[in-house]
Design an enzyme around this catalytic site. Structure first.
Site, PDB file in Angstrom:
ATOM      1  N   GLU B 131       0.831  -1.214   0.000  1.00 41.02           N
ATOM      2  CA  GLU B 131       0.000   0.000   0.000  1.00 41.02           C
ATOM      3  C   GLU B 131       0.864   1.263   0.000  1.00 41.02           C
ATOM      4  OE1 GLU B 131      -2.924  -0.320  -0.833  1.00 41.02           O
ATOM      5  OE2 GLU B 131      -3.307  -2.406  -0.336  1.00 41.02           O
ATOM      6  N   HIS B 134       2.202   2.011  -3.406  1.00 40.61           N
ATOM      7  CA  HIS B 134       1.270   2.766  -4.268  1.00 40.61           C
ATOM      8  C   HIS B 134       1.399   4.266  -4.015  1.00 40.61           C
ATOM      9  CE1 HIS B 134      -0.706  -0.520  -6.157  1.00 40.61           C
ATOM     10  NE2 HIS B 134      -1.378  -0.954  -5.102  1.00 40.61           N
ATOM     11  N   HIS B 140       0.760  -2.272  -9.706  1.00 39.87           N
ATOM     12  CA  HIS B 140       0.926  -3.713  -9.504  1.00 39.87           C
ATOM     13  C   HIS B 140       2.040  -4.271 -10.392  1.00 39.87           C
ATOM     14  CE1 HIS B 140      -3.404  -3.868  -7.833  1.00 39.87           C
ATOM     15  NE2 HIS B 140      -2.521  -3.558  -6.909  1.00 39.87           N
ATOM     16  N   CYS B 141       2.817  -5.163  -9.797  1.00 45.26           N
ATOM     17  CA  CYS B 141       3.996  -5.714 -10.464  1.00 45.26           C
ATOM     18  C   CYS B 141       3.689  -7.137 -10.940  1.00 45.26           C
ATOM     19  CB  CYS B 141       5.152  -5.719  -9.454  1.00 45.26           C
ATOM     20  SG  CYS B 141       6.637  -6.522 -10.052  1.00 45.26           S
ATOM     21  N   CYS B 165      11.255  -6.364  -5.877  1.00 45.00           N
ATOM     22  CA  CYS B 165      11.940  -6.928  -7.044  1.00 45.00           C
ATOM     23  C   CYS B 165      12.854  -5.825  -7.597  1.00 45.00           C
ATOM     24  CB  CYS B 165      10.925  -7.385  -8.108  1.00 45.00           C
ATOM     25  SG  CYS B 165      10.129  -6.036  -8.974  1.00 45.00           S
TER      26      CYS B 165
END
Lengths: 452, 178
Positions: B131, B134, B140-141, B165
């Site tokens: 969160e 964001h 979103h990955c 990542c």
């Protein structure tokens, strides 16, 4: 990249609208919102969205179904998801009937909505890729609406690009319907004269005197009815290109006048004494064998050499069979819109029929045949019966009738036909023609016949 | 340097908050402080759904947000929803200061398993990273083990690691520099 795709969320409830929009943004999409059906329709008019989330119940006269119907009128392929708090079979049926791609009942779980959006975007991405590939393919095989993957045509495309910016005269030779004017236009629009006029004149359509005044213009009082001065086609084409179609049909006097224009770049209007100078690129075309006309003394050799600086010989359609499927699909795509038919493709057996037809009228005949088939077709696929008129024409042909051509042309046709029948096997073709292989080689050379 | 503020909304296990404070400081390289706890969000309760509106909760967080350059993460035990979805693990303003996570569905007890406080802490950290990510503009990955991947259920949340990542780490660094 998800951010290429835009989504429109339509709901009168702010919390509902903004929270769904926020979640979709977190998922990487660009999202816009509309608080009413009316606003959604306006937004859709201005921009196409990949997905529309539309709430079923909205006040203000335009509910979700009506909104969806209006959007679909504007965007035929829109992906619309109807959202409702109440799951009834009737509303679901109504929504799907009017073209909703999906129907979700809130609250739905995260997995459901995520999968739904992913699936629709995947389809949209594939559609876009498909469109892009089609365009790329068309670009590979086309130049200004001339479509071909035939090696000789590809050579012509390259030649057009090479000579576009030169001022040299071009002579285009090819049978009727092979697209000589399209080649001329392609040269013009690829050249640095592209934003200047392209003026076409059909030399066979007018009588000698009319053609003369048409080409060079006339002065007031030059002849009865010449009430005012008029500029001719050469003047209209100044700084641009003039396309003289069917040049082989012009009279000896006009041949001389044209030669003067080509040599001096100047001329006199009919009835005038003032020399007019123009900067015009001349492209001439003919479906008659000009070399032969020169040999027979019907065409001035000096004019022929002036015209024949760059020579483009367009092969007839029967010598570029590989283009038939490409052209057929191109015409279906273009003409189905014009004739108002929702035809998408052509069947294999129909293509086979097109491949066996001899196409004496070349690309123009193919285009007309596709149009005729589209008009009578009742399905989304053109099939063999849609081209029954072609089969009939083949049946109607008397196999023993000899067309009104010269003996040499007949010999050329017989050789071409034998080579085609034997798929380029010279030994077999010579045997079928009853002549020696060396004789056949000589004749192939003489008539400039393609061996494949 | 920007700050992250944690604020509990209603009662929250103290151990979780301590774990988050350390874990988020490490994940974002930012100082993490706690604001005064907020009361139980009864104002956000929806009697029909027996859940709490995360939108209403975010409105309350806005009132205590110390400034535009900071990030605020609300932490609650209450089960949250947005109208179109049956539940949310959390919510955030993309490129905005506010975010919230719900611990309700992160407890093993929610799935009829024995309590596991360690697992709860790990899940809370991964969801909080998501969160807050964001709020720094991350979306979103596709990498399932990255905290920024979309988890639609607890199994997907457990598949994530509590480390960015490579791609999200670079994007986060760029966002932090800005």
């Amino acid at each position: 990249m998800k951010s290429h795709w835009e989504i429109l969320v339509v709901d009168d409830e702010e919390v509902m609208r903004e929270s769904l929009a926020a979640w979709l943004k977190e998922d990487g999409y660009r999202v816009e919102t509309a608080a009413s059906g009316r606003e959604a329709i306006e937004k859709s008019r201005a921009k196409d969205y990949a997905i529309y989330f539309v709430d079923l119940k909205m006040p203000g006269g335009i509910d979700g179904i009506e909104t969806m119907m209006q959007i679909r009128k504007l965007r035929r392929d829109a992906s619309i998801i109807i959202i409702t708090a109440y799951a009834t079979v009737d509303t679901a049926i109504a929504a799907m009937k009017e073209g909703a791609q999906e129907y979700i009942v809130k609250p739905c779980n995260l997995e459901e909505i995520s999968l739904l959006v992913t699936r629709i975007i995947k389809v949209r991405t594939l559609q876009r890729e498909n469109e892009m590939l089609k365009k790329r393919l068309r670009k590979t095989y086309s130049l200004n609406d001339i479509i071909s993957k035939n090696p000789r045509m590809q050579e012509i495309f390259r030649l057009i690009e090479d000579v576009a910016n030169l001022r040299s005269t071009v002579l285009i030779q090819g049978e009727s319907g092979t697209g000589k004017e399209l080649i001329a236009r392609a040269i013009h629009s690829s050249s640095d004269r592209a934003d200047q006029p392209f003026v076409g004149v059909s030399c066979a359509a007018l009588a000698e005197t009319l053609l003369e005044s048409e080409l060079f213009g006339y002065e007031k009082g030059a002849f009865t009815g010449a009430a005012s001065q008029k500029k001719g086609k050469f003047e209209q084409a100044d700084r641009g290109t003039i396309f003289l179609d069917e040049i082989g049909d012009i009279s000896p006097k006009l041949q001389m006048d044209l030669l003067r224009v080509l040599q001096e770049r100047s001329f006199y209007r009919v009835g005038g004494s003032e020399e007019i100078r123009v900067d015009v690129r001349v492209i001439a075309a003919t479906n008659v064998n000009l070399q032969e006309a020169v040999r027979e003394g019907r065409f001035r050799d000096d004019l022929f050499y002036r015209l024949n600086v760059i020579n483009i010989r367009i092969p007839p359609l029967r010598e570029r069979l590989e283009d038939i499927p490409l052209l057929a699909r191109y015409f279906i795509e273009r003409l189905s819109v014009e004739v108002g038919k929702d035809v998408e493709d052509i069947s294999e057996d129909a293509l086979q029929l097109l491949l066996t037809h001899s196409w004496p009228g070349n690309v123009r005949e193919l285009e007309n045949s596709i149009e005729r088939a589209l008009v009578t077709s009742r399905s989304r696929l053109l099939t063999r019966p849609d081209f029954s008129f072609l089969a009939k024409e083949v049946e109607d042909q008397d196999p023993f009738s000899i067309p009104a051509v010269t003996l040499q042309e007949l010999e050329k046709q017989a050789i071409e036909s034998a080579i085609k029948r034997t798929r380029g096997n010279i030994k077999e073709a010579a045997a079928q023609l009853g002549i020696e292989r060396s004789t056949l080689y000589d004749k192939i050379k003489k008539y400039e016949i393609a061996r494949s | 340097m920007s700050l992250i503020y944690l604020v509990t909304v209603g009662n929250v296990e103290e151990g979780v908050l301590d774990f988050l404070q350390l874990g988020l400081a490490d994940a974002f390289g930012l100082r993490v402080r706690c604001l005064d706890p907020l009361p139980d969000p009864s104002y956000a309760f929806d009697p029909k759904r027996h859940q709490y509106s995360s939108v209403a909760l975010m409105h309350e967080l806005m009132k205590v947000c110390p400034g535009p350059d900071v990030r605020v993460l609300g932490v609650t035990e209450r089960d949250l929803f947005i109208p179109v979805l049956s539940f949310v693990f959390g919510q955030a303003q993309l490129n905005g200061p506010l975010s919230v996570v719900s611990l309700a569905r992160l407890h093993q007890e929610f799935y009829q398993f024995a309590a596991d406080s360690r697992l709860l802490e790990e899940r809370a950290l991964k969801e909080s990273m998501h969160e807050l990510g964001h709020t720094f503009g991350l979306v979103h990955c596709p990498e399932k083990s990255c905290p920024m991947s979309l988890a639609t259920n607890i199994r997907q949340l457990d598949l994530k690691r509590s480390a960015w990542c490579v791609s999200c780490e670079i994007l986060l660094e760029e966002a932090l520099v800005e």
